[in-house]
Design a protein around this motif. Structure first.
Motif: not given
Length: 451
Positions: A56-60, A272-288
């Protein structure tokens, strides 16, 4: 000489007391640090958990993660079954893998060697080693304190097996695919896959069909039925499937976040990698990954049945073999059919403001990876634990999602498959034909390995 004189002057009672003390001291010294090292099934689960957290950490990506899970399990299992007659070796069925070296050293604890092999091969397949190293150091130090001689012999044998397995792993074409060309997007055809929002990433693992399978005869052995012929004519089967995705997601969104369909879609997301752009910020979540979810289900089943170490590793090895080959079969079809995602067509022809409930993964649509992998894994698990095996799936609890209860593995697989339609990222054909593809592949793995 002086010692002899002193001994001669001692009375017999004192003399024998001294001799007894010396013998007792030597005996205690010889018996220290000689208890057999005890390995429990929980030790194996802990190894697996550390590997999952590292993945999960390495985002395979899902296909690569399946590779990382299966090889350590094969190594551990093939070491462990040397002292068990209940289960057979998978090696005669696995492509190009020769029998692992045996040991005649009586000081080797095969359970210890199996765990060491699992850890050492895991480290060779991931990027980040911190979590595994910390766990390994703690485990190995405990082994040494219990029985240094047994640990040393077991480690030496394990590393011998690791070298044998590693030589085989390095010939699976993975390294070669790292240097192959990027996937070229066909922008001239509306039916072909296009990168999707929000990051418009390149297609992931376009050359995964070059990876050596483990059990299936060829990558195209389980080609699914063809998806409906691409057409934007409103009465065509394909356009009706596109319209279904749009209508279903609109209905679900109106129901709100508490709807059962949204709960199902989110539970089986496994991106395993979801990115959400909010204005100038990018919020990412990592999962199995979806494969990891089914490995989590395997552990839940093992714990429910209170399986011992060898039975638990057998169940995980069998399941990860099926998952590994399922990803190869699925990815072969994905980049052959190269079908565009619902999001691309809906935004272009139906509703430019529409967004799917789930973030569309960056690879072609057909067939659904969740469906293929779920079909294969559920088929193998049903064979191991039998049908109508009820369980509560707590795999997603670490990611803030509640548990769900199923009456069987097949029910869970069907829900995992349909979740992709609810999420707005797959057409119905990809879901249903993908599930069928995975089930047939799983049945073949069972048939081949049982001979």
């Amino acid at each position: 000489m002086q010692l002899l004189i002193i001994m001669k002057n001692l009375n017999s009672k004192t003399f024998f007391s001294i001799i007894y003390g010396i013998v007792l001291f030597i005996s205690i010294g010889c018996t220290q640090n000689t208890k057999p090292i005890k390995i429990t099934v929980q030790d194996y689960y802990n190894c697996q958990d550390k590997l999952t957290k590292t993945i999960v950490h390495d985002i395979f990506s899902p296909p690569v993660a399946s590779r990382i899970y299966v090889y350590p399990n094969i190594a551990a299992y093939e070491i462990l079954i040397q002292e068990h007659k209940k289960h057979k070796s998978f090696i005669p069925k696995i492509k190009e893998l020769n029998e692992v070296p045996k040991t005649e050293n009586p000081n080797v604890n095969l359970r210890v060697s199996a765990l060491i092999a699992y850890i050492e091969i895991s480290k060779k397949l991931v990027f980040t080693h911190d979590l595994i190293n910390k766990f390994q150091d703690s485990l190995y130090n405990a082994f040494k304190k219990t029985n240094a001689k047994e640990f040393k012999a077991s480690e030496k044998y394990a590393l011998h097996v690791v070298r044998h397995i590693q030589n085989w792993i390095e010939k699976d074409n993975y390294k070669e695919t790292r240097t192959m060309p990027r996937f070229v997007v066909d922008t001239d055809s509306v039916s072909r896959w296009q990168p999707t929002p929000p990051n418009y990433m390149d297609g992931i693992e376009p050359h995964w069909n070059k990876i050596r399978p483990l059990i299936i005869d060829s990558i195209s052995q389980f080609k699914p039925k063809k998806h409906p012929k691409f057409s934007l004519e409103k009465e065509s089967p394909f356009f009706k499937e596109l319209q279904e995705v749009y209508n279903v997601t609109k209905i679900i969104k109106k129901k709100g976040d508490d709807s059962e369909e949204i709960k199902i879609a989110q539970f089986w997301d496994c991106n395993p990698y979801v990115a959400v752009n909010t204005g100038h910020l990018k919020v990412t979540t990592k999962k199995i990954t979806p494969g990891a979810h089914w490995i989590g289900i395997t552990k839940i089943a093992c714990k429910k049945n209170k399986l011992n170490l060898v039975d638990a590793i057998y169940a995980h090895t069998y399941t990860t073999i099926g998952i590994f080959d399922a990803f190869i079969s699925c990815w072969d079809e994905k980049y052959r059919s190269n079908l565009t995602r619902p999001e691309t067509l809906i935004n272009k022809y139906l509703d430019s403001d529409w967004v799917p409930l789930l973030q569309t993964p960056p690879f072609p649509e057909y067939t659904s990876g969740h469906s293929v992998v779920s079909g294969a894994a559920s088929t193998i698990l049903t064979d191991i634990f039998k049908d109508n095996f009820s369980f509560t799936d707590t795999t997603e609890l670490p990611y803030g999602l509640p548990s769900r209860t199923f009456s069987s593995f097949n029910q869970a697989a069907k829900e995992a498959a349909i979740s992709r339609l609810y999420g707005g990222i797959h057409y119905r054909a990809a879901v249903e034909n993908g599930l069928d593809q995975g089930i047939k592949l799983g049945e073949y793995v069972l048939e081949k390995c049982s001979k």
